[in-house]
Every structure is written in C-alpha cells, then in structure tokens.
Design a protein around this motif. Structure first.
Motif, PDB file in Angstrom:
ATOM      1  N   GLU A  65     -49.513  33.285  -8.115  1.00  0.00           N
ATOM      2  CA  GLU A  65     -50.707  33.708  -7.729  1.00  0.00           C
ATOM      3  C   GLU A  65     -52.000  32.952  -8.312  1.00  0.00           C
ATOM      4  OE1 GLU A  65     -49.758  36.948 -10.911  1.00  0.00           O
ATOM      5  OE2 GLU A  65     -48.865  35.402  -9.589  1.00  0.00           O
ATOM      6  N   TYR A  66     -51.660  32.051  -9.476  1.00  0.00           N
ATOM      7  CA  TYR A  66     -52.595  31.409 -10.115  1.00  0.00           C
ATOM      8  C   TYR A  66     -52.499  29.820  -9.843  1.00  0.00           C
ATOM      9  CZ  TYR A  66     -52.866  35.683 -12.988  1.00  0.00           C
ATOM     10  OH  TYR A  66     -53.026  36.921 -13.486  1.00  0.00           O
ATOM     11  N   GLU A  67     -51.615  29.063  -9.622  1.00  0.00           N
ATOM     12  CA  GLU A  67     -51.457  27.946  -9.722  1.00  0.00           C
ATOM     13  C   GLU A  67     -50.199  27.396  -8.768  1.00  0.00           C
ATOM     14  OE1 GLU A  67     -49.683  27.067 -13.804  1.00  0.00           O
ATOM     15  OE2 GLU A  67     -49.284  29.538 -13.749  1.00  0.00           O
ATOM     16  N   ALA A  68     -50.030  25.866  -8.700  1.00  0.00           N
ATOM     17  CA  ALA A  68     -48.962  25.656  -7.879  1.00  0.00           C
ATOM     18  C   ALA A  68     -48.555  24.167  -8.293  1.00  0.00           C
ATOM     19  CB  ALA A  68     -49.175  25.218  -6.269  1.00  0.00           C
ATOM     20  N   VAL A  69     -47.248  23.795  -8.301  1.00  0.00           N
ATOM     21  CA  VAL A  69     -46.680  22.392  -8.441  1.00  0.00           C
ATOM     22  C   VAL A  69     -46.201  21.834  -7.191  1.00  0.00           C
ATOM     23  CG1 VAL A  69     -44.919  21.193  -9.580  1.00  0.00           C
ATOM     24  CG2 VAL A  69     -46.185  22.995 -10.784  1.00  0.00           C
ATOM     25  N   VAL A  70     -46.606  20.766  -6.715  1.00  0.00           N
ATOM     26  CA  VAL A  70     -46.223  20.114  -5.472  1.00  0.00           C
ATOM     27  C   VAL A  70     -45.877  18.538  -5.906  1.00  0.00           C
ATOM     28  CG1 VAL A  70     -47.160  19.210  -3.267  1.00  0.00           C
ATOM     29  CG2 VAL A  70     -47.866  21.249  -4.067  1.00  0.00           C
ATOM     30  N   SER A  71     -44.451  18.285  -5.384  1.00  0.00           N
ATOM     31  CA  SER A  71     -44.036  16.948  -6.419  1.00  0.00           C
ATOM     32  C   SER A  71     -42.895  16.520  -5.481  1.00  0.00           C
ATOM     33  CB  SER A  71     -43.526  17.440  -7.581  1.00  0.00           C
ATOM     34  OG  SER A  71     -42.160  17.959  -7.640  1.00  0.00           O
ATOM     35  N   SER A  72     -42.259  15.512  -5.642  1.00  0.00           N
ATOM     36  CA  SER A  72     -41.306  14.839  -5.084  1.00  0.00           C
ATOM     37  C   SER A  72     -39.820  15.129  -5.857  1.00  0.00           C
ATOM     38  CB  SER A  72     -41.342  13.316  -5.184  1.00  0.00           C
ATOM     39  OG  SER A  72     -41.469  12.727  -6.327  1.00  0.00           O
ATOM     40  N   ALA A  73     -39.657  16.130  -6.708  1.00  0.00           N
ATOM     41  CA  ALA A  73     -38.614  16.383  -7.530  1.00  0.00           C
ATOM     42  C   ALA A  73     -37.695  17.576  -7.128  1.00  0.00           C
ATOM     43  CB  ALA A  73     -38.965  16.646  -9.042  1.00  0.00           C
ATOM     44  N   ASN A  74     -36.536  17.240  -6.892  1.00  0.00           N
ATOM     45  CA  ASN A  74     -35.554  18.356  -6.475  1.00  0.00           C
ATOM     46  C   ASN A  74     -34.811  19.045  -7.828  1.00  0.00           C
ATOM     47  OD1 ASN A  74     -35.533  18.212  -3.713  1.00  0.00           O
ATOM     48  ND2 ASN A  74     -34.659  15.938  -3.979  1.00  0.00           N
ATOM     49  N   PRO A  75     -34.700  20.207  -7.822  1.00  0.00           N
ATOM     50  CA  PRO A  75     -33.661  20.862  -9.034  1.00  0.00           C
ATOM     51  C   PRO A  75     -32.292  20.726  -8.848  1.00  0.00           C
ATOM     52  CG  PRO A  75     -34.552  22.721  -7.566  1.00  0.00           C
ATOM     53  CD  PRO A  75     -35.055  21.316  -6.972  1.00  0.00           C
ATOM     54  N   HIS A  76     -31.856  19.473  -8.823  1.00  0.00           N
ATOM     55  CA  HIS A  76     -30.540  18.860  -8.428  1.00  0.00           C
ATOM     56  C   HIS A  76     -29.809  18.194  -9.459  1.00  0.00           C
ATOM     57  CE1 HIS A  76     -28.029  15.852  -6.032  1.00  0.00           C
ATOM     58  NE2 HIS A  76     -27.381  16.879  -6.227  1.00  0.00           N
ATOM     59  N   ASP A  77     -28.911  18.386 -10.116  1.00  0.00           N
ATOM     60  CA  ASP A  77     -28.312  17.973 -11.290  1.00  0.00           C
ATOM     61  C   ASP A  77     -28.386  16.449 -11.175  1.00  0.00           C
ATOM     62  OD1 ASP A  77     -27.806  20.443 -11.988  1.00  0.00           O
ATOM     63  OD2 ASP A  77     -25.954  20.041 -12.639  1.00  0.00           O
ATOM     64  N   PHE A 113     -48.177  16.950  -8.531  1.00  0.00           N
ATOM     65  CA  PHE A 113     -49.511  17.550  -8.860  1.00  0.00           C
ATOM     66  C   PHE A 113     -49.246  18.986  -9.450  1.00  0.00           C
ATOM     67  CE2 PHE A 113     -51.214  14.592  -5.974  1.00  0.00           C
ATOM     68  CZ  PHE A 113     -51.961  13.652  -6.442  1.00  0.00           C
ATOM     69  N   TRP A 114     -50.037  19.408 -10.570  1.00  0.00           N
ATOM     70  CA  TRP A 114     -50.185  20.801 -10.776  1.00  0.00           C
ATOM     71  C   TRP A 114     -51.688  21.314 -10.177  1.00  0.00           C
ATOM     72  CZ3 TRP A 114     -53.967  22.953 -13.794  1.00  0.00           C
ATOM     73  CH2 TRP A 114     -53.858  24.329 -13.922  1.00  0.00           C
ATOM     74  N   GLY A 115     -51.950  22.214  -9.742  1.00  0.00           N
ATOM     75  CA  GLY A 115     -53.380  22.517  -9.253  1.00  0.00           C
ATOM     76  C   GLY A 115     -53.516  24.047  -9.159  1.00  0.00           C
ATOM     77  N   THR A 116     -54.822  24.306  -9.068  1.00  0.00           N
ATOM     78  CA  THR A 116     -55.304  25.715  -9.023  1.00  0.00           C
ATOM     79  C   THR A 116     -56.387  25.577  -7.838  1.00  0.00           C
ATOM     80  OG1 THR A 116     -57.128  25.552 -10.699  1.00  0.00           O
ATOM     81  CG2 THR A 116     -54.776  26.232 -11.379  1.00  0.00           C
ATOM     82  N   GLY A 117     -57.054  26.728  -7.351  1.00  0.00           N
ATOM     83  CA  GLY A 117     -57.983  26.810  -6.854  1.00  0.00           C
ATOM     84  C   GLY A 117     -57.777  27.263  -5.164  1.00  0.00           C
ATOM     85  N   PRO A 118     -58.591  27.319  -4.255  1.00  0.00           N
ATOM     86  CA  PRO A 118     -58.505  27.794  -2.756  1.00  0.00           C
ATOM     87  C   PRO A 118     -57.380  27.064  -2.376  1.00  0.00           C
ATOM     88  CG  PRO A 118     -61.014  27.226  -3.431  1.00  0.00           C
ATOM     89  CD  PRO A 118     -60.044  26.649  -4.577  1.00  0.00           C
TER      90      PRO A 118
END
Length: 485
Positions: free
Chosen positions: A214-226, A236-241
């Motif tokens: 509810e406060y922030e987001a991370v948008v990236s090219s990284a997968n949680p894949h070993d 990017f990490w970001g906040t706001g509208p």
C-alpha cells in the motif's frame, strides 16, 4: 476424391485460418496496453550487477533486497506478479543461489507475523510447466493462505499464429494425458504431459516482475528464479500516485485469470499515495513517473528516441533487442547526431545451455554499420538481463525500465509486460547515479580492476553466407513469432 471428403477436408483446413484471423484481430482485455498518466513520486534506482574482478565473479544485488523490505513493510496487502518463480534448471542442484526459496520464506514469514495482510501472487504457468508439475514453493504458499494465481494466457493475442490457429481449433480440445515426456526446464524433474508441450508452443507469457504494497512498489527485470539469481538487472523502487495505476494494471491480469474484482478494489482503497516510508524514501528523489505496459512500452521508447538529436545521449542496455521500429529509431537518433551507445547480451547463455546468438549478433552488426556504438556485456554463464533505455537531453534525463525486452513479442501486445518511464532533471541524484553506473560498465572503470563489457569486435557477428543466414533467421523468427525471444 468424393465431394463430401473434399468439403470436409476444405472445412478442416479453413477453420484454423478463420480462427487465426479472429485471434490476430482481437483486442487485449481491458486494463492492458497502458500508457498511464504522468505522476509525481519518489523514485530510486535498483541495480543488480555481476562482473569479473581478479578472476572471480562478483555480484552486487539490490532488487530482491528491496522486494523483501517491501514485503516486510506491508500492513494491509501485498501483490507480486512474477514471471519465473522456481528452482528448476538443468544444472546440478546447488549450482545457483536459492532465490525462489528466499522469496518464499519471506512471504511465509510475513503470513506468520501478519496474518491479516492479504497476499496475492500472480505468476506464469511456465512455473508448473503449464499444469504438468506441482511447484513446491506455490504449494507451501497456498497452504499458508497466500493466494497463488497462474495467469490465464488464452485471452491474449497469439504471437505464433501459424501454430496457435491450429492449437485453438483442434489441439486444445485433446484429452489431457499422463506425463511421459521430459521436462525441458529440469530434466531430473517429474515427467510432463504432451498437452503441456502443446501449450508451451503458443509462445506467450505473463512476463511481468512487479511487487506492490500500500506504500511502495518495485518494478524491475529480475525474476525470483534460482538460475536467474546471478543475472544483471535493473529496476525502480517508487511511491506516489503511480501505485494506483500499478494496482489497476495488476487487477486486469487478476480478472482475466478468474479473480474476484472486489479483491483489487479493496487494495486500491487501501493505497497510501502520499506516504514516504523508510530509508528508501530518504534515499529517493522526486520524479515524474509513468506506468507503461505491453504496447505502451514500445510507444514510450519510440517517443523518447524521436526526440533525440545532436548533442543528446541515448543509452540502451538490453537482453533481447529485435523490434524493428525501435531498431530503426535507434539508427535514426544516431543519424541526427545523437551519441547512441548500446550494451547487449550476446544471447548465447540460457541457464547452462548454449544458444544461437539470436537476435543479439545480427542486430549488433546492423547497429554498428549505422555508426551506433555497441559493446557486449561480458557474461560468464549469467545473462545481461536488463531492459532499459535512457535519453539525456540538456537539463533532463528520461529512463524507461522494467520487464519488457524490445522485441515484437514483448512490446507489441502479445506478452504481459510492465515498465516505468521516469523523468528527472539531469542534475538529480537518480540521473547522476544512472550515468555513473553506465560509465562504469561502459569503460570498466570501477576504481579497481574489473571487467563488465568488451567492444563489439571482440565477439563480432558472423560474416559472409553464415552472417546472411543468421540475419535471415532472426528476421524470420521476429516476424513469425517462431522464436524464444
């Protein structure tokens, strides 16, 4: 031939054509292909780098540290949309860091510590090889009360229409048979079904990499894949509208996969769009931020490149580059006098398997011929996996980054993709940090002996007949959709 046989044969052959034409003309479901409003928010750059120094491989990883912090700070909800989320690969067990388990443990710990926080994980059916094999990470999360939803890819447009028209007409109606075929992602894993292979050959995906609370987001090219853990990535990490746009975009994927729209309506009502949270906010700076998804990514890239000319700098770091209009726009910017520098992956490594060098090698050769400066990221088994474009003009910096490779499939409305376009003053900390990162990897000047990139001439594309055939193969695969890129 009997007239009835002729009519039946003609009907059987015509049906896929009609189905294929209808599928090619269909619009994406509502809420996709977004080019959002430009908002003011706080943004911080996230960079994962792997490089060689003194003969050793060194990794400096930031993205999943930020995702774990985002999970920890959630108070009402968490949404994660992740393409690859598994420990499957063809190398011996323990070859790669256990990134999928690390993220699973973070979500399980959050569920245990804060059982009232709603958690939704949206992912791609590739992780269960299209329904053939249970994914232990997902089963553990479901048992703990996390909603895990595999994306329904059927409503998406067909990137491989020659095959998908027959699949939609006939093959998808075949009965599901027991698993008797090897899993191509992990040969030691349980056998998979023929139906899963048939679904794979449609070549479509939910390729997003997004995390939101509810406060922030991370948008990236990284997968949680070993096997992806050592890869180079950017986000990017970001906040706001812009959070409201991100939640709405994820709600669209949730709905097309059969989710209850009321769930994301609640999430939207809980957003704290004017908040600043933790050390990330203190380290971030104010920026203009726009959400772009699917074809919106291509539109943003073309607009950025169209404005680049004499005295400007265009910097592109990309895993797969093959989309023809973007390649033409890069060459056009160079022809107008912009300094265009490109760092590409060679497209020869895929989790321990050797690849053909497509599309990287022929595209690099084309760019070099157009006087674009090209360097290869010197990988050693890992991938140079980011998808970013930056344009520096006097006083201003724009950066487009996220999940979308610049390929037909990724940015022409076939895959599901999410990126952000960020605009800041050229003198801002974010712009200066990005420029410094680029300078280090372009020149290998890290203040100590280190190798990030090498000149195009170190690994040139093939010439002569082999080069012609390689270029033809790339062009044919890009146009037809019969490719892995």
């Amino acid at each position: 031939m009997h007239p009835i046989v002729k009519l039946t044969t003609a009907t059987l052959l015509a049906a896929p054509v009609l189905v294929g034409v209808a599928a090619a003309r269909r619009a994406l479901p509502a809420g996709l292909n977004v080019s959002g409003r430009v908002h003011t928010g706080q943004v911080r750059l996230l960079v994962d780098l792997t490089y060689r120094a003194d003969g050793q491989s060194i990794s400096d990883q930031q993205i999943f540290d930020a995702v774990e912090q985002l999970i920890d700070r959630a108070e009402r909800f968490l949404v994660l949309d992740m393409f690859l989320f598994n420990a499957d690969y063809s190398q011996p067990a323990g070859t790669y860091p256990a990134l999928a388990q690390r993220l699973t443990d973070a979500l399980l710990a959050k569920r245990a510590d804060a059982p009232n926080v709603a958690i939704v994980l949206i992912t791609d059916p590739m992780n269960t090889f299209y329904g053939s094999t249970p994914q232990p990470h997902f089963e553990a999360l479901r048992t703990a009360g996390v909603q895990v939803m595999e994306t329904n890819l059927e409503p998406l447009r067909d990137s491989h229409p020659l095959y998908s028209s027959f699949y939609r007409t006939y093959l998808r109606h075949l009965p599901e048979l027991p698993g008797v075929l090897p899993n191509p992602l992990a040969p030691s894993a349980p056998k998979v079904s023929l139906g899963s292979y048939l679904r794979l050959l449609n070549f479509k995906a939910n390729h997003r990499k997004v995390a939101i609370n509810e406060y922030e987001a991370v948008v990236s090219s990284a997968n949680p894949h070993d096997a992806s853990a050592p890869n180079n990535n950017l986000g990017f990490w970001g906040t706001g509208p812009v959070l409201a746009d991100l939640v709405a975009s994820e709600a669209a994927v949730y709905r097309l996969s059969g989710g209850d729209p009321a769930v994301f309506e609640r999430f939207a009502s809980w957003l704290a769009l004017d908040s600043e949270t933790g050390e990330d906010a203190a380290a971030a700076g104010s920026a203009q931020v726009q959400l772009v998804t699917e074809t919106g990514i291509r539109d943003a890239a073309l607009k950025m490149l169209a404005g680049a000319g004499c005295g400007d700098r265009v910097l592109l770091g990309m895993f797969y580059l093959s989309e023809r209009s973007i390649i033409s726009a890069l060459k056009g910017a160079a022809a107008r006098g912009a300094q265009v520098q490109v760092i590409l992956d060679q497209n020869i490594d895929a989790f321990g398997r050797r690849k053909t060098g497509l599309p990287g090698k022929p595209v690099a050769a084309e760019l070099v011929k157009a006087e674009v400066e090209v360097r290869w990221y010197e990988t050693h088994g890992e991938q140079f996996h980011p998808k970013y474009l930056a344009v520096f003009t006097p006083g201003q910096c724009q950066i487009l980054a996220g999940s979308g490779n610049f390929t037909r499939r990724n940015v022409s409305g076939f895959n599901l993709e999410t990126s952000l376009r960020v605009q800041v003053p050229e003198s801002s900390p974010l712009a200066e940090e990005f420029a410094a990162m680029w300078q280090v990897i372009w020149t290998n000047d890290a203040g100590a002996p280190a190798l990030f990139t090498v000149d195009y001439a170190v690994h040139p594309a093939s010439t002569g007949l082999r080069g012609v055939l390689q270029n033809f193969a790339y062009r044919a695969q890009e146009a037809s959709g019969v490719s892995t890129f």
